[in-house]
Motif scaffolding. Structure first.
Motif, PDB file in Angstrom:
ATOM      1  N   LYS A   1      57.045 -17.708  28.977  1.00 20.23           N
ATOM      2  CA  LYS A   1      56.619 -17.777  27.579  1.00 20.23           C
ATOM      3  C   LYS A   1      57.283 -19.018  26.980  1.00 20.23           C
ATOM      4  CE  LYS A   1      54.244 -13.958  27.652  1.00 20.23           C
ATOM      5  NZ  LYS A   1      52.769 -13.995  27.596  1.00 20.23           N
ATOM      6  N   PHE A   2      56.472 -19.975  26.604  1.00 20.23           N
ATOM      7  CA  PHE A   2      56.993 -21.243  26.102  1.00 20.23           C
ATOM      8  C   PHE A   2      57.207 -21.140  24.590  1.00 20.23           C
ATOM      9  CE2 PHE A   2      54.827 -22.096  30.000  1.00 20.23           C
ATOM     10  CZ  PHE A   2      55.448 -23.185  30.581  1.00 20.23           C
ATOM     11  N   GLU A   3      58.440 -21.316  24.165  1.00 20.74           N
ATOM     12  CA  GLU A   3      58.760 -21.210  22.743  1.00 20.74           C
ATOM     13  C   GLU A   3      59.940 -22.131  22.446  1.00 20.74           C
ATOM     14  OE1 GLU A   3      58.189 -20.387  18.932  1.00 20.74           O
ATOM     15  OE2 GLU A   3      56.968 -19.421  20.478  1.00 20.74           O
ATOM     16  N   ASP A   4      59.652 -23.283  21.846  1.00 21.77           N
ATOM     17  CA  ASP A   4      60.714 -24.209  21.478  1.00 21.77           C
ATOM     18  C   ASP A   4      60.235 -25.074  20.325  1.00 21.77           C
ATOM     19  OD1 ASP A   4      59.015 -26.132  22.656  1.00 21.77           O
ATOM     20  OD2 ASP A   4      60.129 -26.148  24.541  1.00 21.77           O
ATOM     21  N   MET A   5      60.898 -26.190  20.082  1.00 19.64           N
ATOM     22  CA  MET A   5      60.539 -27.015  18.923  1.00 19.64           C
ATOM     23  C   MET A   5      59.157 -27.653  19.068  1.00 19.64           C
ATOM     24  SD  MET A   5      60.791 -30.287  20.149  1.00 19.64           S
ATOM     25  CE  MET A   5      61.249 -30.798  21.788  1.00 19.64           C
ATOM     26  N   TYR A   6      58.638 -27.703  20.311  1.00 20.47           N
ATOM     27  CA  TYR A   6      57.299 -28.259  20.539  1.00 20.47           C
ATOM     28  C   TYR A   6      56.265 -27.171  20.793  1.00 20.47           C
ATOM     29  CZ  TYR A   6      53.390 -30.429  22.985  1.00 20.47           C
ATOM     30  OH  TYR A   6      52.125 -30.807  23.362  1.00 20.47           O
ATOM     31  N   ALA A   7      56.500 -26.344  21.778  1.00 19.36           N
ATOM     32  CA  ALA A   7      55.519 -25.336  22.190  1.00 19.36           C
ATOM     33  C   ALA A   7      55.752 -24.038  21.432  1.00 19.36           C
ATOM     34  CB  ALA A   7      55.609 -25.106  23.693  1.00 19.36           C
ATOM     35  N   ARG A   8      54.779 -23.648  20.627  1.00 16.53           N
ATOM     36  CA  ARG A   8      54.859 -22.404  19.853  1.00 16.53           C
ATOM     37  C   ARG A   8      53.847 -21.404  20.427  1.00 16.53           C
ATOM     38  NH1 ARG A   8      57.651 -24.013  15.055  1.00 16.53           N
ATOM     39  NH2 ARG A   8      58.636 -25.996  15.619  1.00 16.53           N
TER      40      ARG A   8
ATOM     41  N   LEU B   1      44.354 -35.142  10.364  1.00 13.39           N
ATOM     42  CA  LEU B   1      44.619 -35.312  11.785  1.00 13.39           C
ATOM     43  C   LEU B   1      45.183 -34.042  12.395  1.00 13.39           C
ATOM     44  CD1 LEU B   1      47.993 -35.820  12.368  1.00 13.39           C
ATOM     45  CD2 LEU B   1      47.433 -37.687  10.808  1.00 13.39           C
ATOM     46  N   GLU B   2      44.980 -33.923  13.700  1.00 13.10           N
ATOM     47  CA  GLU B   2      45.583 -32.827  14.469  1.00 13.10           C
ATOM     48  C   GLU B   2      46.797 -33.346  15.201  1.00 13.10           C
ATOM     49  OE1 GLU B   2      46.802 -31.217  18.107  1.00 13.10           O
ATOM     50  OE2 GLU B   2      45.323 -32.842  18.186  1.00 13.10           O
ATOM     51  N   SER B   3      47.832 -32.523  15.305  1.00 12.07           N
ATOM     52  CA  SER B   3      49.004 -32.882  16.100  1.00 12.07           C
ATOM     53  C   SER B   3      49.647 -31.618  16.648  1.00 12.07           C
ATOM     54  CB  SER B   3      50.019 -33.666  15.259  1.00 12.07           C
ATOM     55  OG  SER B   3      51.105 -34.108  16.058  1.00 12.07           O
ATOM     56  N   ASP B   4      50.272 -31.769  17.812  1.00 13.23           N
ATOM     57  CA  ASP B   4      51.005 -30.648  18.409  1.00 13.23           C
ATOM     58  C   ASP B   4      52.396 -30.500  17.794  1.00 13.23           C
ATOM     59  OD1 ASP B   4      48.916 -31.509  20.087  1.00 13.23           O
ATOM     60  OD2 ASP B   4      49.877 -30.745  21.876  1.00 13.23           O
ATOM     61  N   PHE B   5      52.865 -31.571  17.138  1.00  7.81           N
ATOM     62  CA  PHE B   5      54.269 -31.620  16.728  1.00  7.81           C
ATOM     63  C   PHE B   5      54.406 -32.588  15.562  1.00  7.81           C
ATOM     64  CE2 PHE B   5      58.222 -34.073  16.945  1.00  7.81           C
ATOM     65  CZ  PHE B   5      59.200 -33.104  17.037  1.00  7.81           C
ATOM     66  N   TYR B   6      55.313 -32.266  14.647  1.00  6.87           N
ATOM     67  CA  TYR B   6      55.693 -33.192  13.579  1.00  6.87           C
ATOM     68  C   TYR B   6      57.185 -33.029  13.351  1.00  6.87           C
ATOM     69  CZ  TYR B   6      56.151 -35.153   8.840  1.00  6.87           C
ATOM     70  OH  TYR B   6      56.544 -35.884   7.739  1.00  6.87           O
ATOM     71  N   TRP B   7      57.892 -34.103  13.333  1.00  7.20           N
ATOM     72  CA  TRP B   7      59.359 -34.042  13.304  1.00  7.20           C
ATOM     73  C   TRP B   7      59.894 -33.312  12.085  1.00  7.20           C
ATOM     74  CZ3 TRP B   7      62.836 -35.794   9.678  1.00  7.20           C
ATOM     75  CH2 TRP B   7      62.320 -36.607   8.658  1.00  7.20           C
ATOM     76  N   ASP B   8      59.189 -33.306  10.965  1.00  5.83           N
ATOM     77  CA  ASP B   8      59.685 -32.714   9.718  1.00  5.83           C
ATOM     78  C   ASP B   8      59.027 -31.373   9.416  1.00  5.83           C
ATOM     79  OD1 ASP B   8      61.456 -32.806   7.602  1.00  5.83           O
ATOM     80  OD2 ASP B   8      60.111 -33.922   6.283  1.00  5.83           O
ATOM     81  N   LEU B   9      58.544 -30.690  10.457  1.00  6.29           N
ATOM     82  CA  LEU B   9      57.848 -29.416  10.247  1.00  6.29           C
ATOM     83  C   LEU B   9      58.807 -28.292   9.868  1.00  6.29           C
ATOM     84  CD1 LEU B   9      55.079 -27.937  10.463  1.00  6.29           C
ATOM     85  CD2 LEU B   9      55.709 -27.411  12.829  1.00  6.29           C
ATOM     86  N   ASP B  10      59.946 -28.184  10.565  1.00  2.81           N
ATOM     87  CA  ASP B  10      60.906 -27.114  10.304  1.00  2.81           C
ATOM     88  C   ASP B  10      62.276 -27.534  10.838  1.00  2.81           C
ATOM     89  OD1 ASP B  10      60.841 -26.694  13.080  1.00  2.81           O
ATOM     90  OD2 ASP B  10      59.453 -25.013  12.930  1.00  2.81           O
ATOM     91  N   ASP B  11      63.221 -26.631  10.803  1.00  2.00           N
ATOM     92  CA  ASP B  11      64.587 -26.967  11.213  1.00  2.00           C
ATOM     93  C   ASP B  11      64.666 -27.383  12.678  1.00  2.00           C
ATOM     94  OD1 ASP B  11      65.534 -26.468   8.684  1.00  2.00           O
ATOM     95  OD2 ASP B  11      66.231 -24.434   9.120  1.00  2.00           O
ATOM     96  N   ARG B  12      63.890 -26.727  13.546  1.00  2.00           N
ATOM     97  CA  ARG B  12      63.931 -27.062  14.971  1.00  2.00           C
ATOM     98  C   ARG B  12      63.405 -28.473  15.231  1.00  2.00           C
ATOM     99  NH1 ARG B  12      61.176 -22.203  18.291  1.00  2.00           N
ATOM    100  NH2 ARG B  12      59.794 -22.147  16.467  1.00  2.00           N
TER     101      ARG B  12
END
Length: 410
Positions: free
Chosen positions: A345-352, A281-292
């Motif tokens: 420039k969007f850079e946070d726990m969701y937008a990379r 599957l494709e996803s923009d976000f996964y809660w357990d991806l990294d520390d953020r």
């Protein structure tokens, strides 16, 4: 002397104008002494898990983290249930914009409802944060200068999912889709992607929103002989599709494999790993991806009792960046805020690595995951393993191919 006074007055007027004192194009400050954000979604229907209370809580978290005010003025949140009906969504949007002075509307699950609200936002010159509508029409022929399509659209999710499965030999497809804008757009996009890669879509069939009996659709898919049976639906429809497939002996790894083109972690939780293990599957976000992502996920879980979907994370990110844009622009004027967002420039726990294109689409990195087996999962909600990071410029439709009238091609 009268002529001299006229010349002096004209000179003074020009000086005031050039200094910005008389400028009217970008009014400063906060209109109505309040920034009001409307969360419009499905609070009790088939999309409640990916919208609903979770979307409201994600927006509350963003406002709280911003300090509860912007430019010295308070931020207020209102919410409503559009019941997955575009006419109700449009009615609420008109009332919010015209009577209740709502500055922006976010979430708006359902592509048809999103398009309805976007059209009203354009008429009223109010910003729409389309964090939940997936159809590529939002950044295509029906784009608007006042919209941010914040999440992966049907083109990007089709491309990422199909390319991952095609690489494993899944070259013939049958599509079972929801019979409304999202499902049909996604079916078209997956057909285009599969065809360009040398595969073939053998057929498609569409079901009403909220269907509970998928037997006739699954039997048609089985009879086609397609290697891949793809579900172009979401929320409760996706959950019921996957459960029905298991009852017919279809899995994600058999001779005929099932896949979901828009799958949320709440779907995996509802269906269970034994049924969906191995699903790509494709996803923009996964809660357990990294520390953020973990920090946000754990906070959200304490408030809602479940881990956030990518849409919940998108609501938090979109509202946070909207408020930052107001702060930098020095006003909540929609044109000024949109101009600032286009510089962001969007850079946070969701937008990379994110940036906003002229067609209103937020370009950002996407992720290709595979669902873990029960043996691989070591804790609650530990469902995905990362297969690939897809840079935004590779994931989304090239701007040169856009049908958006705002795009200046050539």
């Amino acid at each position: 002397m009268p002529m001299l006074r006229s010349m002096l007055a004209a000179t003074a007027l020009a000086a005031l104008s050039s200094s910005g004192v008389l400028a009217q194009s970008a009014p400063a400050g906060i209109s109505d002494d309040l920034v009001k954000i409307g969360v419009l979604g499905d609070m009790s229907g088939i999309y409640a898990d990916v919208s609903g209370r979770g979307a409201v809580e994600a927006v509350r978290m963003a406002v709280e983290d911003f300090g509860g005010n912007v430019l010295g003025k308070p931020i207020e949140i209102v919410s409503a249930d559009h019941q997955n009906k575009p006419d109700i969504a449009a009615t609420i949007a008109r009332r919010w914009y015209d009577v209740e002075k709502v500055d922006t509307i976010t979430d708006i699950v359902g592509s048809a409802s999103s398009l309805a609200v976007i059209a009203i936002g354009q008429e009223r010159k109010r910003i729409v944060l389309a964090t939940n509508g997936a159809t590529a029409e939002i950044n295509g022929a029906r784009c608007s200068p006042y919209v941010l399509q914040y999440r992966s659209d049907t083109y990007a999710m089709a491309k990422a999912t199909a390319e991952g499965i095609l690489a494993q030999g899944g070259d013939t497809w049958f599509i079972i889709g929801a019979d409304y804008t999202f499902g049909r757009t996604l079916a078209k996009d997956i057909s285009d992607v599969v065809g360009k890669a040398g595969g073939k879509v053998l057929g498609s069939v569409f079901h009403p929103l909220g269907t509970t009996d998928y037997s006739s659709y699954i039997l048609q898919a089985q009879a086609s002989g397609a290697k891949i049976i793809a579900f172009a639906n979401a929320g409760g429809d996706m959950i019921n599709s996957l459960k029905s497939s298991a009852e017919f002996g279809l899995t994600v790894s058999g001779k005929q494999r099932v896949t979901g083109l828009l799958v949320f972690i709440t779907d995996m939780h509802a269906v269970g790993l034994p049924t969906v293990q191995g699903l790509i599957l494709e996803s923009d976000f996964y809660w357990d991806l990294d520390d953020r992502t973990r920090a946000f996920g754990e906070r959200f879980f304490k408030r809602v009792g479940k881990m956030p979907t990518m849409v919940h994370a998108a609501n938090y990110s979109a509202v946070s960046n909207y408020l930052k844009a107001i702060e930098v622009a020095g006003t909540d004027d929609a044109d000024a805020v949109m101009a600032q967002l286009r510089k962001t420039k969007f850079e946070d726990m969701y937008a990379r690595n994110g940036y906003l294109r002229e067609d209103g689409l937020l370009i950002h990195d996407l992720f290709l995951f595979q669902v873990k087996s029960p043996a691989e999962s070591t804790k609650p909600w530990d469902y995905y393993k990362l297969l690939n990071v897809i840079p935004g410029d590779k994931a989304f439709r090239p701007l040169a191919e856009s049908a958006c009238p705002l795009v200046k091609n050539g």
